[in-house]
Scaffold this motif. Structure first.
Motif, PDB file in Angstrom:
ATOM      1  N   PHE A  92       0.538  -1.224  -0.714  1.00 51.03           N
ATOM      2  CA  PHE A  92      -0.180  -0.110   0.252  1.00 51.03           C
ATOM      3  C   PHE A  92       0.922   1.285   0.001  1.00 51.03           C
ATOM      4  O   PHE A  92       2.430   1.142   0.844  1.00 51.03           O
ATOM      5  CB  PHE A  92      -0.686   0.017   1.074  1.00 51.03           C
ATOM      6  CG  PHE A  92      -2.062  -1.031   1.227  1.00 51.03           C
ATOM      7  CD1 PHE A  92      -3.439  -0.970   0.903  1.00 51.03           C
ATOM      8  CD2 PHE A  92      -1.253  -2.272   2.068  1.00 51.03           C
ATOM      9  CE1 PHE A  92      -3.794  -1.917   0.279  1.00 51.03           C
ATOM     10  CE2 PHE A  92      -2.041  -3.379   1.232  1.00 51.03           C
ATOM     11  CZ  PHE A  92      -3.785  -2.750   0.798  1.00 51.03           C
ATOM     12  N   TYR A  93       0.757   2.138  -0.725  1.00 54.02           N
ATOM     13  CA  TYR A  93       1.220   4.164  -0.794  1.00 54.02           C
ATOM     14  C   TYR A  93       0.136   4.337  -0.531  1.00 54.02           C
ATOM     15  O   TYR A  93      -0.938   4.561  -0.688  1.00 54.02           O
ATOM     16  CB  TYR A  93       2.081   3.674  -2.087  1.00 54.02           C
ATOM     17  CG  TYR A  93       2.493   2.251  -2.473  1.00 54.02           C
ATOM     18  CD1 TYR A  93       4.199   2.832  -2.632  1.00 54.02           C
ATOM     19  CD2 TYR A  93       2.072   1.049  -3.284  1.00 54.02           C
ATOM     20  CE1 TYR A  93       5.281   1.422  -3.175  1.00 54.02           C
ATOM     21  CE2 TYR A  93       3.524   0.230  -3.619  1.00 54.02           C
ATOM     22  CZ  TYR A  93       4.582   0.725  -3.571  1.00 54.02           C
ATOM     23  OH  TYR A  93       5.214  -0.544  -3.890  1.00 54.02           O
ATOM     24  N   PHE A  94       0.583   5.659   0.664  1.00 54.15           N
ATOM     25  CA  PHE A  94      -0.166   6.695   0.454  1.00 54.15           C
ATOM     26  C   PHE A  94       0.945   8.170   0.893  1.00 54.15           C
ATOM     27  O   PHE A  94       2.138   7.704   1.105  1.00 54.15           O
ATOM     28  CB  PHE A  94      -1.229   6.415   1.638  1.00 54.15           C
ATOM     29  CG  PHE A  94      -0.812   6.165   2.670  1.00 54.15           C
ATOM     30  CD1 PHE A  94      -0.114   6.941   4.272  1.00 54.15           C
ATOM     31  CD2 PHE A  94       0.075   4.475   3.318  1.00 54.15           C
ATOM     32  CE1 PHE A  94       0.315   6.710   5.019  1.00 54.15           C
ATOM     33  CE2 PHE A  94       0.167   4.203   3.914  1.00 54.15           C
ATOM     34  CZ  PHE A  94       0.539   5.690   5.719  1.00 54.15           C
ATOM     35  N   GLN A  95       0.088   8.637   1.033  1.00 53.24           N
ATOM     36  CA  GLN A  95       0.903  10.506   1.636  1.00 53.24           C
ATOM     37  C   GLN A  95       0.097  11.228   1.767  1.00 53.24           C
ATOM     38  O   GLN A  95      -1.610  10.524   1.475  1.00 53.24           O
ATOM     39  CB  GLN A  95       1.056  11.387   0.279  1.00 53.24           C
ATOM     40  CG  GLN A  95       2.842  10.618  -0.498  1.00 53.24           C
ATOM     41  CD  GLN A  95       3.360  11.114  -1.696  1.00 53.24           C
ATOM     42  OE1 GLN A  95       3.499  11.017  -2.780  1.00 53.24           O
ATOM     43  NE2 GLN A  95       3.807  12.126  -1.362  1.00 53.24           N
ATOM     44  N   VAL A  96       0.382  11.587   2.465  1.00 52.74           N
ATOM     45  CA  VAL A  96      -0.706  12.904   3.691  1.00 52.74           C
ATOM     46  C   VAL A  96      -0.750  14.355   2.515  1.00 52.74           C
ATOM     47  O   VAL A  96       0.109  14.825   2.710  1.00 52.74           O
ATOM     48  CB  VAL A  96       0.178  13.381   5.085  1.00 52.74           C
ATOM     49  CG1 VAL A  96      -0.469  13.466   5.752  1.00 52.74           C
ATOM     50  CG2 VAL A  96       0.500  11.870   5.863  1.00 52.74           C
ATOM     51  N   CYS A  97      -1.782  14.376   2.457  1.00 52.25           N
ATOM     52  CA  CYS A  97      -2.334  15.909   1.944  1.00 52.25           C
ATOM     53  C   CYS A  97      -1.864  16.261   0.647  1.00 52.25           C
ATOM     54  O   CYS A  97      -1.548  17.008   0.179  1.00 52.25           O
ATOM     55  CB  CYS A  97      -2.401  16.977   3.065  1.00 52.25           C
ATOM     56  SG  CYS A  97      -2.894  17.192   4.146  1.00 52.25           S
ATOM     57  N   ALA A  98      -1.249  14.882   0.183  1.00 59.38           N
ATOM     58  CA  ALA A  98      -1.002  15.154  -1.438  1.00 59.38           C
ATOM     59  C   ALA A  98      -0.833  13.622  -2.028  1.00 59.38           C
ATOM     60  O   ALA A  98      -1.443  12.585  -1.423  1.00 59.38           O
ATOM     61  CB  ALA A  98       0.798  15.369  -0.885  1.00 59.38           C
ATOM     62  N   PRO A  99      -0.926  13.475  -3.774  1.00 60.78           N
ATOM     63  CA  PRO A  99      -1.220  12.855  -4.785  1.00 60.78           C
ATOM     64  C   PRO A  99      -0.127  12.057  -4.261  1.00 60.78           C
ATOM     65  O   PRO A  99       1.593  12.559  -3.696  1.00 60.78           O
ATOM     66  CB  PRO A  99      -1.220  13.254  -5.812  1.00 60.78           C
ATOM     67  CG  PRO A  99      -1.617  14.565  -5.403  1.00 60.78           C
ATOM     68  CD  PRO A  99      -1.037  15.207  -4.384  1.00 60.78           C
ATOM     69  N   SER A 100      -0.120  10.867  -4.226  1.00 64.29           N
ATOM     70  CA  SER A 100       0.974   9.579  -3.859  1.00 64.29           C
ATOM     71  C   SER A 100       2.046   9.677  -5.472  1.00 64.29           C
ATOM     72  O   SER A 100       1.856   9.018  -6.412  1.00 64.29           O
ATOM     73  CB  SER A 100       0.129   8.393  -3.535  1.00 64.29           C
ATOM     74  OG  SER A 100       1.176   7.128  -3.575  1.00 64.29           O
ATOM     75  N   LEU A 101       3.276   9.640  -5.318  1.00 64.70           N
ATOM     76  CA  LEU A 101       4.105   9.705  -6.616  1.00 64.70           C
ATOM     77  C   LEU A 101       3.335   8.004  -7.186  1.00 64.70           C
ATOM     78  O   LEU A 101       3.904   7.827  -8.114  1.00 64.70           O
ATOM     79  CB  LEU A 101       5.244   9.286  -5.375  1.00 64.70           C
ATOM     80  CG  LEU A 101       6.687   9.111  -7.158  1.00 64.70           C
ATOM     81  CD1 LEU A 101       6.412  10.156  -7.229  1.00 64.70           C
ATOM     82  CD2 LEU A 101       8.085   8.980  -5.781  1.00 64.70           C
ATOM     83  N   SER A 102       3.593   7.000  -6.408  1.00 60.20           N
ATOM     84  CA  SER A 102       3.168   5.374  -7.099  1.00 60.20           C
ATOM     85  C   SER A 102       1.727   5.431  -7.624  1.00 60.20           C
ATOM     86  O   SER A 102       1.876   4.508  -8.253  1.00 60.20           O
ATOM     87  CB  SER A 102       3.822   4.054  -6.112  1.00 60.20           C
ATOM     88  OG  SER A 102       5.544   4.243  -5.372  1.00 60.20           O
ATOM     89  N   CYS A 103       1.131   6.185  -6.279  1.00 57.63           N
ATOM     90  CA  CYS A 103      -0.463   5.427  -7.740  1.00 57.63           C
ATOM     91  C   CYS A 103      -0.998   6.484  -8.763  1.00 57.63           C
ATOM     92  O   CYS A 103      -2.166   6.476  -9.181  1.00 57.63           O
ATOM     93  CB  CYS A 103      -1.685   6.091  -6.064  1.00 57.63           C
ATOM     94  SG  CYS A 103      -1.339   5.334  -5.168  1.00 57.63           S
ATOM     95  N   GLY A 104      -0.005   7.244  -8.964  1.00 55.10           N
ATOM     96  CA  GLY A 104      -0.769   8.550 -10.044  1.00 55.10           C
ATOM     97  C   GLY A 104      -1.653   9.084  -9.987  1.00 55.10           C
ATOM     98  O   GLY A 104      -2.730   9.064  -8.881  1.00 55.10           O
ATOM     99  N   GLU A 105      -1.645   9.917 -10.625  1.00 54.46           N
ATOM    100  CA  GLU A 105      -3.113  10.638 -10.852  1.00 54.46           C
ATOM    101  C   GLU A 105      -3.051  11.860  -9.548  1.00 54.46           C
ATOM    102  O   GLU A 105      -2.204  12.037  -9.045  1.00 54.46           O
ATOM    103  CB  GLU A 105      -4.088  10.705 -11.470  1.00 54.46           C
ATOM    104  CG  GLU A 105      -4.156   9.652 -12.749  1.00 54.46           C
ATOM    105  CD  GLU A 105      -5.305   9.014 -13.704  1.00 54.46           C
ATOM    106  OE1 GLU A 105      -6.390   8.658 -12.663  1.00 54.46           O
ATOM    107  OE2 GLU A 105      -5.480   7.893 -14.741  1.00 54.46           O
ATOM    108  N   ASP A 106      -4.500  11.854  -9.637  1.00 54.26           N
ATOM    109  CA  ASP A 106      -4.936  12.390  -8.073  1.00 54.26           C
ATOM    110  C   ASP A 106      -4.638  11.986  -6.704  1.00 54.26           C
ATOM    111  O   ASP A 106      -6.471  11.589  -6.267  1.00 54.26           O
ATOM    112  CB  ASP A 106      -6.240  13.603  -8.024  1.00 54.26           C
ATOM    113  CG  ASP A 106      -5.577  14.140  -9.214  1.00 54.26           C
ATOM    114  OD1 ASP A 106      -4.944  14.891  -9.518  1.00 54.26           O
ATOM    115  OD2 ASP A 106      -6.924  14.236 -10.331  1.00 54.26           O
TER     116      ASP A 106
END
Length: 219
Positions: free
Chosen positions: A47-61
């Motif tokens: 699982f990939y995620f970021q805090v208050c930002a789009p995830s680099l690995s997940c693409g798009e928004d």
């Protein structure tokens, strides 16, 4: 790849990363929104995620996703970000929730990804726990950046109390109004003492000269 990273970093800066809680605590998470978190569930899915930002690995928004066999499964959109206080005690942390994607059964907009940030002044950032199900995933992160910077309610209350104390404090007279009478009184006391001493001295001299003369015939 470099261009994509640069665009995502610029995008991270454009999203709101601060939140003022109902108790006045202010959370500023901009120091976390350029870091991508990666974790694995019990089934071995990443699982990939970021805090208050789009995830680099997940693409798009996509702010969160899982990747299995090179297939990206979006778990929440940055455009559907919500703040929540219900997963932490007041002043001890805050949560961000990403919504908007379909769950594993295909139910549209039924997926949510919760990132709970707990205040820990001794830790840069660390994933403490993670769990996922068909329609919900939750990560718990301890970080010094999850500690509120200050409490506006407490500050305003303190200022109001200070003002009330100031308003209720009796106004004292200027210093010279107190000192001047004391000086005058002291001077009068000194003059009185001098007067008594002079008077006593005069009386003593007068008593010394008031004696009876001895008759000359006795001499």
């Amino acid at each position: 790849r470099v261009l994509l990273v640069s665009l995502l970093m610029y995008s991270a800066l454009s999203y709101e990363s601060s939140y003022t809680a109902s108790d006045g605590s202010i959370y500023e998470l901009s120091s976390l929104n350029q870091h991508e978190f990666v974790t694995i569930n019990g089934e071995g899915r990443k699982f990939y995620f970021q805090v208050c930002a789009p995830s680099l690995s997940c693409g798009e928004d996509n702010a969160a996703c899982s990747i299995s066999q090179n297939t990206v499964n979006p778990l929440g959109s940055i455009n559907e970000l919500e703040w929540s206080e219900k997963y932490s005690k007041p002043g001890e942390g805050i949560s961000v929730i990403y919504r908007g994607d379909a769950d594993c059964k295909g139910n549209a907009a039924n997926q949510e990804f919760i990132v709970t940030l707990k205040c820990d002044a001794s830790t840069e950032y660390q994933i403490m726990d993670f769990a996922s199900s068909c329609d919900s995933s939750r990560a718990i992160i301890r970080s010094k950046y999850a500690c509120p910077s200050h409490n506006t309610n407490i500050r305003e209350d303190s200022q109001e109390i200070s003002q009330q104390i100031s308003d209720n404090t009796p106004q004292t007279a200027p210093t010279y109004f107190v000192i001047f009478p004391v000086v005058i009184l002291s001077a009068l006391v000194v003059l009185l003492v001098i007067s008594l001493i002079v008077t006593a001295s005069i009386r003593k001299k007068a008593n010394g000269t008031n004696y009876k003369q001895i008759p000359s015939e006795i001499l």
